[in-house]
Write an enzyme that holds these catalytic residues in place. Structure first.
Site, mmCIF file in Angstrom:
data_model
loop_
_atom_site.group_PDB
_atom_site.id
_atom_site.type_symbol
_atom_site.label_atom_id
_atom_site.label_comp_id
_atom_site.label_asym_id
_atom_site.label_seq_id
_atom_site.Cartn_x
_atom_site.Cartn_y
_atom_site.Cartn_z
ATOM 1 N N CYS A 227 0.817 -1.207 0.000
ATOM 2 C CA CYS A 227 0.000 0.000 0.000
ATOM 3 C C CYS A 227 0.859 1.269 0.000
ATOM 4 O O CYS A 227 1.803 1.376 0.777
ATOM 5 C CB CYS A 227 -0.900 -0.028 1.233
ATOM 6 N N ARG B 33 -12.682 0.063 -5.083
ATOM 7 C CA ARG B 33 -12.115 0.146 -3.726
ATOM 8 C C ARG B 33 -11.527 1.533 -3.455
ATOM 9 O O ARG B 33 -11.433 1.969 -2.317
ATOM 10 C CB ARG B 33 -11.023 -0.922 -3.579
#
Ligand code: RVP
Length: 498
Positions: free
Chosen positions: A318, A417
């Site tokens: 991430c 998302r």
């Protein structure tokens, strides 16, 4: 003026557990890792309890049906990923629900007129030495016979000969009907000295094959997570865009739990979607997230979430924190949300489990997450390393790696998302990379579980709930963090190199 909240944003690396008194009855054999998955009245049991506190990330590189089956057999739960057509996701859910331990769907199938040469090629491709001969050459056609690698030899038999000439016809085979149990099937395998027992329906159509080896394999998994009909449990990710169409099909396919999957779940869209889901499917548990503080937790719990996922920006792939400056150290987030979960339970009598999602680098981080109040953890990198994960296994100079990519990467393009204001990714929030290959999931998870139980024994806790309520933690200084590692040159053994 902006508000600066109290306390700093801390990660798991900054904490250690203190040993508590270990009672004589507290041993790794008696530690129970079961934990609630979904909302329940305080003091009662959750309708679904995980047998081990692990869930796999809602990611293309992680939660395939193969991984879901392996994880459920080890007591955990996968959430099948949703960034694709609804039918494809529902089919994956069905594959897991139709898995019958010890009963395998035949993947090496031929028609009677196929040649021995074709059969030989097929056996090499699938790696299996038993083939079903069916009228239509599929694993669910009418069974006409079985042929194994013992029935023909490429040097003795002409490759152009039809399979029918070497197969054992169905009349000469021992077969069972669909209602046979695994132990009954196993008894027949031994009593009748069979290697393989085909299971057929009332019309003679092939349903499964049972092999001797699969029976003992099944015995290896005493903690399987199954529903009332003894089918493995499986979850499914959903998004706030097409949930009205997606949820009904996933429920129809047999999903045991759903989870709204968003990098930032503290939004009106997610609350509306949760309300819709609980209104139309009140009996299907649905989780929400991700959040990092008490406010976010309370918002989703009040909207009806059956569990709440915690974590923004901590995932190994991430880069949300770099790109958007949003997130919170995972330890601080879990501690804050766990306190909010207790307060919510106090006020409403409802216990809403929380999941620590992402950023678990070492096995001991999983124990820290539980000690800090998480009921279970969700992991991507950890599971992506195993054989059962979908990423390709690639050779390197020192061994193997597996592909692992974030849902916010251009490779995944999971715009649902990452709400960036359109139907596409304007910028990436994840990377596309590799993780060290770690072999079979069951073997890897067994080591992790052994470490977790050993930690809990040192902390004097026999259950996850006891661990949460009695664990004592200390913040480590930079100096004591360094002291945690070996301070001699470590001799490399084959194990340490791996
Ligand atoms: P990790 O276990 O550290 O690999 O983290 C997995 C988690 O990271 C997922 O469950 C999800 O919450 C988050 N994720 C997935 N993709 C991305 C991204 O591309 N930024 N982040």
């Amino acid at each position: 003026m902006a508000q600066i909240i109290d306390g700093v944003s801390r990660t798991f690396n900054e904490f250690l557990l203190l040993p508590n008194r270990t009672r004589t009855e507290c041993a790794t054999e008696t530690v129970d890792l079961s934990t609630p998955l979904v909302r329940h009245a305080r003091g009662e049991r959750s309708a679904i309890e995980l047998r081990t506190p692990f869930t796999s990330a809602i990611m293309q590189a992680v939660s395939s049906p193969e991984l879901a089956i392996a994880l459920a057999r080890n007591g955990g739960l996968s959430f099948i990923h949703h960034n694709r057509p609804i039918e494809a996701q529902a089919a994956d859910v069905r594959t897991v629900k139709n898995f019958k331990a010890g009963f395998v769907a035949s993947d090496t199938n031929v028609k009677p007129a196929d040649t021995l040469g074709q059969l030989q090629e097929l056996m090499v491709r699938t790696g299996h030495s038993t083939a079903a001969v069916t009228d239509d050459g599929t694993g669910s056609g009418r069974l006409l016979g079985l042929v194994t690698s013992r029935d023909f030899h490429p040097q003795r038999h002409d490759a152009d000969e039809p399979v029918a000439s070497r197969m054992v016809p169905v009349d000469a085979l021992a077969c069972s009907r669909e209602d046979v149990t695994l132990s009954q099937a196993n008894a027949r395998l031994w009593d009748e000295r069979l290697d393989c027992l085909p299971v057929v329906d009332g019309e003679g159509r092939l349903r499964h094959l049972v092999f001797r080896s699969d029976y003992s394999d099944n015995k290896r998994f005493p903690d399987q997570l199954v529903d009332a009909e003894k089918r493995l449990r499986v979850g499914a990710g959903v998004n706030t865009h097409d949930y009205r169409e997606r949820i009904p099909q996933l429920v129809e396919a047999g999903a045991d739990a759903l989870c709204f999957d968003s990098s930032d779940g503290f939004s009106d869209w997610q609350a509306q979607a949760l309300v819709w889901s609980k209104k139309h499917f009140p009996d299907v548990p649905v989780g929400g997230g991700n959040v990092v503080d008490a406010e976010g937790f309370r918002f989703l719990a009040q909207a009806g979430a059956d569990f709440v996922k915690v974590g923004v920006g901590g995932g190994s792939i991430c880069i949300t924190r770099d790109q958007k400056g949003i997130g919170r150290g995972q330890a601080s987030a879990v501690l804050d949300v766990a306190a909010a979960r207790e307060a919510f339970a106090e006020e409403t009598g409802q216990y809403v489990p929380i999941c620590s999602d992402g950023g678990l680098v070492h096995d001991y981080h999983m124990s820290l997450a539980l000690a800090m109040g998480a009921d279970f953890v969700m992991m991507g990198r950890y599971f992506a390393r195993f054989d059962q994960a979908p990423g390709a296994k690639l050779p390197t100079r020192d061994g193997f790696v597996k592909e692992y990519w974030g849902e916010g990467s251009n490779r995944a393009r999971n715009w649902q998302r990452y709400g960036q204001g359109g139907q596409g990714l304007i910028f990436e929030e994840g990377v596309d990379g590799y993780v060290p290959y770690a072999g079979d999931l069951s073997e890897g998870l067994a080591v992790t579980i052994a470490k977790m139980k050993s930690t809990m024994v040192s902390c004097g806790a026999m259950t996850v709930q006891e661990f949460q309520s009695t664990a004592r933690l200390t913040v480590v200084s930079e100096q004591s963090f360094q002291e945690s590692h070996a301070t001699v040159a470590v001799r490399e053994t084959p194990d340490s190199v791996a």
